[in-house]
Design a protein around this motif. Sequence first.
Motif, PDB file in Angstrom:
ATOM      1  N   LYS A  61     -10.088   4.279   3.443  1.00 11.50           N
ATOM      2  CA  LYS A  61      -8.889   3.891   4.186  1.00 11.50           C
ATOM      3  C   LYS A  61      -7.608   4.015   3.371  1.00 11.50           C
ATOM      4  N   GLY A  62      -7.580   4.940   2.408  1.00 11.21           N
ATOM      5  CA  GLY A  62      -6.363   5.198   1.658  1.00 11.21           C
ATOM      6  C   GLY A  62      -6.079   4.245   0.517  1.00 11.21           C
ATOM      7  N   PHE A  63      -7.017   3.356   0.209  1.00 15.87           N
ATOM      8  CA  PHE A  63      -6.839   2.431  -0.899  1.00 15.87           C
ATOM      9  C   PHE A  63      -7.205   3.104  -2.222  1.00 15.87           C
ATOM     10  N   GLU A  64      -6.546   2.661  -3.278  1.00 15.59           N
ATOM     11  CA  GLU A  64      -6.886   3.093  -4.622  1.00 15.59           C
ATOM     12  C   GLU A  64      -6.684   1.923  -5.572  1.00 15.59           C
ATOM     13  N   ALA A  65      -7.288   2.034  -6.745  1.00 23.11           N
ATOM     14  CA  ALA A  65      -7.124   0.980  -7.751  1.00 23.11           C
ATOM     15  C   ALA A  65      -7.130   1.630  -9.121  1.00 23.11           C
ATOM     16  N   GLU A  66      -6.431   0.991 -10.037  1.00 24.30           N
ATOM     17  CA  GLU A  66      -6.347   1.514 -11.395  1.00 24.30           C
ATOM     18  C   GLU A  66      -6.882   0.493 -12.380  1.00 24.30           C
ATOM     19  N   PHE A  67      -7.836   0.922 -13.174  1.00 25.62           N
ATOM     20  CA  PHE A  67      -8.406   0.087 -14.223  1.00 25.62           C
ATOM     21  C   PHE A  67      -7.577   0.291 -15.487  1.00 25.62           C
ATOM     22  N   ILE A  68      -6.965  -0.777 -15.981  1.00 26.30           N
ATOM     23  CA  ILE A  68      -6.221  -0.727 -17.234  1.00 26.30           C
ATOM     24  C   ILE A  68      -6.915  -1.675 -18.203  1.00 26.30           C
ATOM     25  N   LYS A  69      -7.698  -1.086 -19.097  1.00 23.66           N
ATOM     26  CA  LYS A  69      -8.542  -1.895 -19.975  1.00 23.66           C
ATOM     27  C   LYS A  69      -7.720  -2.811 -20.877  1.00 23.66           C
ATOM     28  N   SER A  70      -6.594  -2.302 -21.378  1.00 24.34           N
ATOM     29  CA  SER A  70      -5.767  -3.082 -22.307  1.00 24.34           C
ATOM     30  C   SER A  70      -5.151  -4.314 -21.647  1.00 24.34           C
ATOM     31  N   LYS A  71      -5.022  -4.259 -20.334  1.00 21.40           N
ATOM     32  CA  LYS A  71      -4.443  -5.385 -19.595  1.00 21.40           C
ATOM     33  C   LYS A  71      -5.504  -6.187 -18.855  1.00 21.40           C
ATOM     34  N   PHE A  72      -6.763  -5.799 -18.981  1.00 22.53           N
ATOM     35  CA  PHE A  72      -7.857  -6.465 -18.258  1.00 22.53           C
ATOM     36  C   PHE A  72      -7.525  -6.537 -16.765  1.00 22.53           C
ATOM     37  N   SER A  73      -7.000  -5.450 -16.227  1.00 22.63           N
ATOM     38  CA  SER A  73      -6.553  -5.484 -14.843  1.00 22.63           C
ATOM     39  C   SER A  73      -7.195  -4.388 -14.005  1.00 22.63           C
ATOM     40  N   PHE A  74      -7.237  -4.642 -12.718  1.00 27.30           N
ATOM     41  CA  PHE A  74      -7.794  -3.680 -11.746  1.00 27.30           C
ATOM     42  C   PHE A  74      -7.050  -3.899 -10.444  1.00 27.30           C
ATOM     43  N   ASN A  75      -5.799  -3.468 -10.404  1.00 19.86           N
ATOM     44  CA  ASN A  75      -4.941  -3.733  -9.255  1.00 19.86           C
ATOM     45  C   ASN A  75      -5.213  -2.759  -8.125  1.00 19.86           C
ATOM     46  N   LEU A  76      -5.137  -3.284  -6.927  1.00 22.42           N
ATOM     47  CA  LEU A  76      -5.379  -2.505  -5.715  1.00 22.42           C
ATOM     48  C   LEU A  76      -4.057  -2.048  -5.131  1.00 22.42           C
ATOM     49  N   ARG A  77      -4.016  -0.796  -4.658  1.00 23.55           N
ATOM     50  CA  ARG A  77      -2.770  -0.267  -4.111  1.00 23.55           C
ATOM     51  C   ARG A  77      -3.030   0.513  -2.832  1.00 23.55           C
ATOM     52  N   LYS A  78      -1.999   0.537  -1.996  1.00 22.79           N
ATOM     53  CA  LYS A  78      -1.994   1.428  -0.836  1.00 22.79           C
ATOM     54  C   LYS A  78      -0.543   1.778  -0.559  1.00 22.79           C
ATOM     55  N   PRO A  79      -0.224   3.060  -0.429  1.00 29.49           N
ATOM     56  CA  PRO A  79       1.189   3.465  -0.289  1.00 29.49           C
ATOM     57  C   PRO A  79       1.828   2.995   1.014  1.00 29.49           C
ATOM     58  N   SER A  80       1.028   2.919   2.084  1.00 28.87           N
ATOM     59  CA  SER A  80       1.598   2.609   3.387  1.00 28.87           C
ATOM     60  C   SER A  80       0.559   1.836   4.206  1.00 28.87           C
ATOM     61  N   VAL A  81       0.786   0.540   4.379  1.00 20.47           N
ATOM     62  CA  VAL A  81      -0.218  -0.275   5.067  1.00 20.47           C
ATOM     63  C   VAL A  81      -0.088  -0.147   6.576  1.00 20.47           C
ATOM     64  N   GLN A  82      -1.202  -0.457   7.238  1.00 18.03           N
ATOM     65  CA  GLN A  82      -1.244  -0.445   8.693  1.00 18.03           C
ATOM     66  C   GLN A  82      -1.626  -1.832   9.193  1.00 18.03           C
ATOM     67  N   TRP A  83      -1.321  -2.083  10.453  1.00 17.38           N
ATOM     68  CA  TRP A  83      -1.661  -3.368  11.052  1.00 17.38           C
ATOM     69  C   TRP A  83      -3.156  -3.661  10.883  1.00 17.38           C
ATOM     70  N   SER A  84      -3.976  -2.617  10.958  1.00 17.06           N
ATOM     71  CA  SER A  84      -5.433  -2.779  10.849  1.00 17.06           C
ATOM     72  C   SER A  84      -5.894  -3.156   9.439  1.00 17.06           C
ATOM     73  N   ASP A  85      -4.979  -3.156   8.475  1.00 18.15           N
ATOM     74  CA  ASP A  85      -5.338  -3.589   7.115  1.00 18.15           C
ATOM     75  C   ASP A  85      -5.286  -5.102   6.974  1.00 18.15           C
ATOM     76  N   THR A  86      -4.855  -5.791   8.009  1.00 19.27           N
ATOM     77  CA  THR A  86      -4.856  -7.249   7.980  1.00 19.27           C
ATOM     78  C   THR A  86      -6.260  -7.752   7.723  1.00 19.27           C
ATOM     79  N   ALA A  87      -6.427  -8.475   6.608  1.00 18.95           N
ATOM     80  CA  ALA A  87      -7.759  -8.891   6.164  1.00 18.95           C
ATOM     81  C   ALA A  87      -7.606  -9.714   4.900  1.00 18.95           C
ATOM     82  N   GLU A  88      -8.744 -10.149   4.371  1.00 19.49           N
ATOM     83  CA  GLU A  88      -8.742 -10.802   3.068  1.00 19.49           C
ATOM     84  C   GLU A  88      -9.385  -9.860   2.064  1.00 19.49           C
ATOM     85  N   TYR A  89      -8.795  -9.784   0.883  1.00 20.84           N
ATOM     86  CA  TYR A  89      -9.224  -8.834  -0.134  1.00 20.84           C
ATOM     87  C   TYR A  89      -9.693  -9.597  -1.367  1.00 20.84           C
ATOM     88  N   PHE A  90     -10.864  -9.196  -1.848  1.00 15.35           N
ATOM     89  CA  PHE A  90     -11.472  -9.871  -2.986  1.00 15.35           C
ATOM     90  C   PHE A  90     -11.742  -8.885  -4.110  1.00 15.35           C
TER      91      PHE A  90
END
Lengths: 113, 116
Positions: A61-90
């Motif tokens: 569904k157009g989602f992507e995430a970037e693992f940055i080891k030095s920051k212990f992060s894994f942020n989720l991104r989407k350039p353009s959200v849709q109404w159907s993306d309404t949800a809870e994300y874990f």
Amino acid sequence: AQSVSQHNHHVILSEAASLELGCNYSYGGTVNLFWYVQYPGQHLQLLLKYFSGDPLVKGIKGFEAEFIKSKFSFNLRKPSVQWSDTAEYFCAVNVENTDKLIFGTGTRLQVFP
Amino acid sequence: NAGVTQTPKFRILKIGQSMTLQCTQDMNHNYMYWYRQDPGMGLKLIYYSVGAGITDKGEVPNGYNVSRSTTEDFPLRLELAAPSQTSVYFCASSYPRDSPLNTEAFFGQGTRLTVV
């Protein structure tokens, strides 16, 4: 102890806005990382995962995430959200030498038309 | 392929009653998990199992018990229900973390439990 932090608890966006949800984990070793989505009244479904290799992973569904080891992060991104993306994300983490799959507290996303 | 099946979907218990939440998977997964989901708290791991005959405590095990007599089944037992156990319970299964077959954890549809 292993932990997962999601700092955005509730995000409200208009359709076509860009999305970034934060995820940080507390373990310094090798990790498997996941983003799951839960649509209203449904069970969790996998959006994307990172095990190894290219730190920029693309999911459904157009989602992507970037693992940055030095920051212990894994942020989720989407350039353009849709109404159907309404949800809870874990965000979830599975650490080497442990059999546990630990989840963050979740981010509730509401997208308005 | 049914995946992970949980029963019942809904249940209301009185304080002090006991019940078993059933979970069955048909994917031959070694690992199985029980989580509870509360608003604003995410999913908390109650118990998990890495194979038949092996179980271990997660983050919030108090008030619950589990058993794993077969690969397929991983029931969760509440012995003396308390209002604090009102929650939505999810069962999940997967291959081991470092297995080449491992892709993700698969979740059941959930059991909504209310203790009154």
